[in-house]
Design an enzyme around this catalytic site. Structure first.
Site, PDB file in Angstrom:
ATOM      1  N   MET A  47      -2.949  -1.788 -10.672  1.00  0.00           N
ATOM      2  CA  MET A  47      -3.855  -2.813 -11.206  1.00  0.00           C
ATOM      3  C   MET A  47      -5.239  -2.639 -10.588  1.00  0.00           C
ATOM      4  O   MET A  47      -6.033  -3.588 -10.533  1.00  0.00           O
ATOM      5  CB  MET A  47      -3.290  -4.210 -10.937  1.00  0.00           C
ATOM      6  CG  MET A  47      -1.950  -4.426 -11.660  1.00  0.00           C
ATOM      7  SD  MET A  47      -1.548  -6.145 -11.993  1.00  0.00           S
ATOM      8  CE  MET A  47      -1.437  -6.769 -10.353  1.00  0.00           C
ATOM      9  N   ALA A  54      -8.292  -1.864  -7.764  1.00  0.00           N
ATOM     10  CA  ALA A  54      -8.595  -2.238  -6.370  1.00  0.00           C
ATOM     11  C   ALA A  54      -7.864  -1.267  -5.433  1.00  0.00           C
ATOM     12  O   ALA A  54      -7.151  -1.670  -4.504  1.00  0.00           O
ATOM     13  CB  ALA A  54      -8.219  -3.687  -6.079  1.00  0.00           C
ATOM     14  N   LEU A  55      -8.053   0.005  -5.702  1.00  0.00           N
ATOM     15  CA  LEU A  55      -7.262   1.038  -5.033  1.00  0.00           C
ATOM     16  C   LEU A  55      -7.555   1.079  -3.529  1.00  0.00           C
ATOM     17  O   LEU A  55      -8.714   1.078  -3.113  1.00  0.00           O
ATOM     18  CB  LEU A  55      -7.549   2.409  -5.653  1.00  0.00           C
ATOM     19  CG  LEU A  55      -7.257   2.537  -7.154  1.00  0.00           C
ATOM     20  CD1 LEU A  55      -7.451   3.987  -7.610  1.00  0.00           C
ATOM     21  CD2 LEU A  55      -5.846   2.054  -7.522  1.00  0.00           C
ATOM     22  N   HIS A  56      -6.503   1.095  -2.752  1.00  0.00           N
ATOM     23  CA  HIS A  56      -6.609   1.196  -1.300  1.00  0.00           C
ATOM     24  C   HIS A  56      -5.874   2.461  -0.861  1.00  0.00           C
ATOM     25  O   HIS A  56      -5.364   3.214  -1.696  1.00  0.00           O
ATOM     26  CB  HIS A  56      -6.027  -0.050  -0.626  1.00  0.00           C
ATOM     27  CG  HIS A  56      -4.700  -0.466  -1.184  1.00  0.00           C
ATOM     28  ND1 HIS A  56      -3.584   0.340  -1.142  1.00  0.00           N
ATOM     29  CD2 HIS A  56      -4.317  -1.593  -1.841  1.00  0.00           C
ATOM     30  CE1 HIS A  56      -2.567  -0.283  -1.696  1.00  0.00           C
ATOM     31  NE2 HIS A  56      -2.979  -1.448  -2.157  1.00  0.00           N
ATOM     32  N   HIS A  69      -2.464   3.088  -2.413  1.00  0.00           N
ATOM     33  CA  HIS A  69      -2.505   3.693  -3.752  1.00  0.00           C
ATOM     34  C   HIS A  69      -2.822   5.180  -3.644  1.00  0.00           C
ATOM     35  O   HIS A  69      -2.233   6.005  -4.345  1.00  0.00           O
ATOM     36  CB  HIS A  69      -3.595   3.039  -4.616  1.00  0.00           C
ATOM     37  CG  HIS A  69      -3.303   1.630  -5.033  1.00  0.00           C
ATOM     38  ND1 HIS A  69      -4.090   0.580  -4.657  1.00  0.00           N
ATOM     39  CD2 HIS A  69      -2.326   1.116  -5.811  1.00  0.00           C
ATOM     40  CE1 HIS A  69      -3.604  -0.539  -5.186  1.00  0.00           C
ATOM     41  NE2 HIS A  69      -2.540  -0.241  -5.886  1.00  0.00           N
ATOM     42  N   ARG A  88       7.551   1.367  -2.299  1.00  0.00           N
ATOM     43  CA  ARG A  88       8.706   0.578  -1.857  1.00  0.00           C
ATOM     44  C   ARG A  88       8.326  -0.806  -1.344  1.00  0.00           C
ATOM     45  O   ARG A  88       9.209  -1.621  -1.081  1.00  0.00           O
ATOM     46  CB  ARG A  88       9.459   1.321  -0.751  1.00  0.00           C
ATOM     47  CG  ARG A  88      10.283   2.494  -1.253  1.00  0.00           C
ATOM     48  CD  ARG A  88      11.309   2.867  -0.213  1.00  0.00           C
ATOM     49  NE  ARG A  88      12.050   4.054  -0.562  1.00  0.00           N
ATOM     50  CZ  ARG A  88      13.125   4.068  -1.350  1.00  0.00           C
ATOM     51  NH1 ARG A  88      13.561   2.946  -1.871  1.00  0.00           N
ATOM     52  NH2 ARG A  88      13.754   5.192  -1.605  1.00  0.00           N
ATOM     53  N   LYS A  89       7.040  -1.077  -1.151  1.00  0.00           N
ATOM     54  CA  LYS A  89       6.683  -2.428  -0.691  1.00  0.00           C
ATOM     55  C   LYS A  89       7.161  -3.462  -1.700  1.00  0.00           C
ATOM     56  O   LYS A  89       7.642  -4.517  -1.346  1.00  0.00           O
ATOM     57  CB  LYS A  89       5.171  -2.572  -0.477  1.00  0.00           C
ATOM     58  CG  LYS A  89       4.819  -3.987   0.001  1.00  0.00           C
ATOM     59  CD  LYS A  89       3.367  -4.125   0.367  1.00  0.00           C
ATOM     60  CE  LYS A  89       2.472  -4.256  -0.829  1.00  0.00           C
ATOM     61  NZ  LYS A  89       2.543  -5.563  -1.493  1.00  0.00           N
ATOM     62  N   SER A 127      -2.136  -3.861   0.880  1.00  0.00           N
ATOM     63  CA  SER A 127      -2.080  -4.572  -0.405  1.00  0.00           C
ATOM     64  C   SER A 127      -3.498  -4.874  -0.858  1.00  0.00           C
ATOM     65  O   SER A 127      -4.376  -5.147  -0.034  1.00  0.00           O
ATOM     66  CB  SER A 127      -1.319  -5.892  -0.229  1.00  0.00           C
ATOM     67  OG  SER A 127      -1.557  -6.759  -1.329  1.00  0.00           O
ATOM     68  N   SER A 128      -3.703  -4.871  -2.176  1.00  0.00           N
ATOM     69  CA  SER A 128      -5.028  -5.240  -2.700  1.00  0.00           C
ATOM     70  C   SER A 128      -5.376  -6.666  -2.299  1.00  0.00           C
ATOM     71  O   SER A 128      -6.543  -7.021  -2.158  1.00  0.00           O
ATOM     72  CB  SER A 128      -5.042  -5.127  -4.222  1.00  0.00           C
ATOM     73  OG  SER A 128      -4.715  -3.818  -4.607  1.00  0.00           O
TER      74      SER A 128
HETATM   75  O1  PAF Z   1       2.581  -3.049  -8.713  1.00  0.00           O
HETATM   76  C1  PAF Z   1       1.617  -3.240  -9.492  1.00  0.00           C
HETATM   77  O2  PAF Z   1       0.455  -2.973  -9.165  1.00  0.00           O
HETATM   78  C2  PAF Z   1       1.901  -3.801 -10.863  1.00  0.00           C
HETATM   79  O3  PAF Z   1       2.945  -4.713 -10.830  1.00  0.00           O
HETATM   80  C3  PAF Z   1       2.148  -2.724 -11.932  1.00  0.00           C
HETATM   81  C4  PAF Z   1       3.417  -1.939 -11.645  1.00  0.00           C
HETATM   82  C5  PAF Z   1       0.964  -1.767 -11.983  1.00  0.00           C
HETATM   83  C6  PAF Z   1       2.306  -3.371 -13.302  1.00  0.00           C
HETATM   84  O4  PAF Z   1       1.164  -4.073 -13.672  1.00  0.00           O
END
Ligand code: PAF
Length: 338
Positions: free
Chosen positions: A34, A36-38, A41, A157-158, A194-195
């Site tokens: 979704m 907001a890459l950290h 990701h 896995r979080k 986490s974002s």
């Molecule tokens: O884990 C997430 O970021 C979301 O739940 C996902 C899997 C991208 C689905 O919107």
């Protein structure tokens, strides 16, 4: 075509970008996000790059998985920075990264609605405390898989319950894709990345450090029992974890020991060689009157997962008493990624 980033905003552009790979049966790895890459990701995308020469990363804040409008509105959106991260992975890993950035209309041509339900494994934990959440996750992951048609799907896995839900979804919907589960990435203070962490102020961040500490206390409880060969009562495991979370500013949403595959409460005590998931969701007070909901887990009986958590806690310096009963200190500055 390696070492570059291609941005696609709709399915036609995605089909064009993936046409050659599909025609040549080149493996395609997929990381749904979704945005907001950290660095968690980034670890997923880098892992995907070891699995396939073409990596698709979706960036889509899915409205149907949010149970509260203010949570959806507050979700961080950092598209330009996200694309920079993906371009850097493409360059440094010499793979093609396709950023799929659809609008709501592309994913939900009939309007945003969750139309899929994965039964049984959604009855507890986040499924119980966020009704409808996993229907939204299942619906969007199904739509994304239909669009991307990857060979391997990489997820973290979080979000253990999400991983299980998606595993069931693949079977229910007949998606021929391998699910690859990546370990939880933790910051230097052991908090799971986490974002949502960007919404924590300094004192909330200090409180959040109690979450991995609570899980670590439970690991020690289980290891103690394991050493004597005795089964350990689920209540004792939960109580060992709850102590660190019993403090002003933290409100436990759930703290449960469940069967890791079926996501139901453990029927009896945890056997010395047994496996179970200890999962936690906590509202952390932040700012004047806000809170951020964070989740985390440890797979008890999975020695590698237990050890990763204990190592992260051991590497996080502690405040307070020399006996280590303080919470881990603030994160040390990280070396630049890349
Ligand atoms: O884990 C997430 O970021 C979301 O739940 C996902 C899997 C991208 C689905 O919107």
């Amino acid at each position: 075509m390696s070492g570059r980033l291609v941005r696609c905003d709709d399915r036609a552009a995605l089909d064009t970008a993936l046409a050659a790979a599909r025609a040549e049966a080149t493996p395609i790895a997929f990381v749904p996000t979704m945005g907001a890459l950290h660095h968690g990701h980034r670890a997923l995308v880098e892992r995907a790059a070891t699995l396939a020469p073409v990596v698709v990363v979706s960036i889509f804040v899915n409205p149907t998985q949010f149970d509260a409008a203010d949570d959806l509105a507050a979700y961080p959106r950092t598209l330009d920075a996200d694309l920079d991260v993906l371009a850097d992975v493409a360059r440094t890993r010499d793979v093609t990264v396709v950023a799929f950035v659809p609008t709501v209309d592309v994913i939900y041509p009939d309007g945003p609605a969750a139309t899929l339900h994965v039964p049984d494994v959604t009855d507890h934990l986040c499924g119980a405390s966020r009704p409808g959440h996993f229907d939204g996750v299942a619906t969007v992951v199904d739509a994304l898989l239909t669009a991307v048609r990857p060979t391997v799907l990489v997820m973290g896995r979080k979000d253990h319950q999400q991983l299980v839900v998606v595993g069931r979804l693949l079977t229910l919907r007949g998606h021929a894709v391998t699910l690859d589960a990546a370990p939880t990435v933790r910051d230097d203070d052991a908090v799971a990345v986490s974002s949502r962490n960007t919404r924590l102020d300094a004192s909330a961040r200090t409180l959040a450090r109690r979450i991995p500490r609570a899980l670590g206390d439970a690991v020690h409880e289980v290891r103690g029992a394991r050493a004597t060969g005795d089964p350990v009562a689920a209540d004792a495991v939960v109580a060992a974890a709850r102590a660190a979370l019993t403090v002003d500013g933290l409100t436990v949403d759930y703290l449960e020991l469940v069967d890791a595959e079926r996501i139901v409460p453990l029927a009896g005590p945890l056997a010395p060689d047994g496996e179970a998931l200890l999962a936690v969701a906590v509202h952390v007070r932040t700012g004047a009157d806000g809170s951020v909901r964070l989740i985390d887990n440890v797979r008890l009986g999975d020695v590698a997962d237990e050890q990763r958590l204990l190592d992260a806690l051991a590497a996080a310096p502690t405040d307070g008493p020399a006996d280590g009963s303080g919470v881990p200190r603030a994160p040390r500055p990280r070396a630049p990624q890349g």
